[in-house]
Enzyme design. Structure first.
Site, PDB file in Angstrom:
ATOM      1  N   HIS A   1     -49.926   4.782  57.549  1.00 56.39           N
ATOM      2  CA  HIS A   1     -51.391   4.845  57.714  1.00 56.39           C
ATOM      3  C   HIS A   1     -52.256   4.457  56.446  1.00 56.39           C
ATOM      4  O   HIS A   1     -52.998   3.686  56.721  1.00 56.39           O
ATOM      5  CB  HIS A   1     -51.453   6.065  58.599  1.00 56.39           C
ATOM      6  CG  HIS A   1     -53.074   6.608  58.706  1.00 56.39           C
ATOM      7  ND1 HIS A   1     -53.699   6.559  59.952  1.00 56.39           N
ATOM      8  CD2 HIS A   1     -54.076   6.686  57.732  1.00 56.39           C
ATOM      9  CE1 HIS A   1     -54.838   6.794  59.832  1.00 56.39           C
ATOM     10  NE2 HIS A   1     -55.303   7.010  58.876  1.00 56.39           N
ATOM     11  N   GLU A   2     -51.756   4.984  55.514  1.00 55.74           N
ATOM     12  CA  GLU A   2     -52.637   5.268  54.085  1.00 55.74           C
ATOM     13  C   GLU A   2     -52.136   3.714  53.658  1.00 55.74           C
ATOM     14  O   GLU A   2     -53.055   3.290  52.908  1.00 55.74           O
ATOM     15  CB  GLU A   2     -52.097   6.388  53.138  1.00 55.74           C
ATOM     16  CG  GLU A   2     -52.356   7.471  53.763  1.00 55.74           C
ATOM     17  CD  GLU A   2     -53.773   7.433  54.078  1.00 55.74           C
ATOM     18  OE1 GLU A   2     -54.792   6.932  53.364  1.00 55.74           O
ATOM     19  OE2 GLU A   2     -54.367   8.268  55.202  1.00 55.74           O
TER      20      GLU A   2
ATOM     21  N   HIS B   1     -54.680   1.369  55.169  1.00 59.13           N
ATOM     22  CA  HIS B   1     -55.850   1.456  54.722  1.00 59.13           C
ATOM     23  C   HIS B   1     -55.977   0.524  53.101  1.00 59.13           C
ATOM     24  O   HIS B   1     -56.772  -0.126  52.939  1.00 59.13           O
ATOM     25  CB  HIS B   1     -56.223   2.927  54.379  1.00 59.13           C
ATOM     26  CG  HIS B   1     -56.601   3.635  55.390  1.00 59.13           C
ATOM     27  ND1 HIS B   1     -57.302   3.221  56.437  1.00 59.13           N
ATOM     28  CD2 HIS B   1     -56.313   5.061  55.818  1.00 59.13           C
ATOM     29  CE1 HIS B   1     -57.602   4.288  57.309  1.00 59.13           C
ATOM     30  NE2 HIS B   1     -57.004   5.220  57.114  1.00 59.13           N
TER      31      HIS B   1
END
Length: 216
Positions: free
Chosen positions: A21-22, A25
């Site tokens: 997820h990160e 980003h």
């Protein structure tokens, strides 16, 4: 109630979900011209670079939580609101892709194991691991799409808000996180998360079933 087996399987799954997820980003923000994620060491698969203690604990015990936010500088984006929205949606999209791959690989292994005569215990373990992998990723995705700052959904919502309203909303991020923590622990998000996860999981299952029917 969590047992030792669930924790031993759930912790690495949680780390993968949070890291993917990160990293998504960080990768999208970098592609949009922002050097901040690379400079702060967030373009990495090392989960230690992305962990937030409280968010990780919540993820393990409740199924949803958060990681340490990726530092970005929207001043590098050509369109700040659009850039923030693209960077924000990248995380949930990464979780959806991982959930899809989890169901697909798990289904393939179960079919293969059935053909090769693997024991029912092994097949059940495979099913549990990959179901939990997909479930955790979808929980993380749906939770982060809730349009409350600082969750990703608030950045996506920002595209449709007047600039003044959007930037005013962002000023209250530090206070909203306390509200999110309280609502998470109280179970107030359970219905929203459960409904969203079930819907997305059904879609993934249907797509995987169609793919399997075309191949097998």
């Amino acid at each position: 109630m969590l047992n030792l087996t669930n924790i031993l399987i759930g912790v690495p799954i949680t780390l993968i979900a949070l890291t993917g997820h990160e990293l998504a980003h960080a990768w999208v923000s970098t592609k949009l011209g922002d050097p901040t994620p690379r400079r702060e060491g967030r373009l990495t698969l090392n989960p230690l670079a992305h962990l937030d203690l409280v968010g990780t604990i919540l993820m393990i015990f409740t199924g949803f939580g958060w990681a340490k936010p990726v530092g970005v500088n929207p001043m590098y984006y050509k369109d700040r609101k659009k850039g923030m929205a693209l960077t924000a949606i990248a995380g949930p999209c990464a979780n959806f892709i991982m959930a899809f791959l989890g169901v697909l690989i798990g289904t393939a292994l179960i079919i293969l194991g059935s053909v090769l005569g693997w024991s029912q215990g092994v097949l059940s373990l495979i099913n549990f691991i990959f179901y939990l992998f997909a479930f955790r990723n979808l929980c993380f995705m749906v939770f982060n799409l809730i349009p409350i700052p600082p969750l990703d959904g608030s950045k996506v919502l920002g595209i449709f808000l007047p600039n003044r309203t959007y930037y005013t909303m962002l000023q209250y991020e530090r206070y909203a996180i306390i509200l999110i923590m309280l609502l998470s622990v109280s179970g107030a998000f359970d219905l929203i998360i459960g409904t969203g996860v079930n819907a997305f999981y059904s879609v993934i299952e249907n797509v995987v079933s169609m793919l399997v029917s075309l191949i097998v």
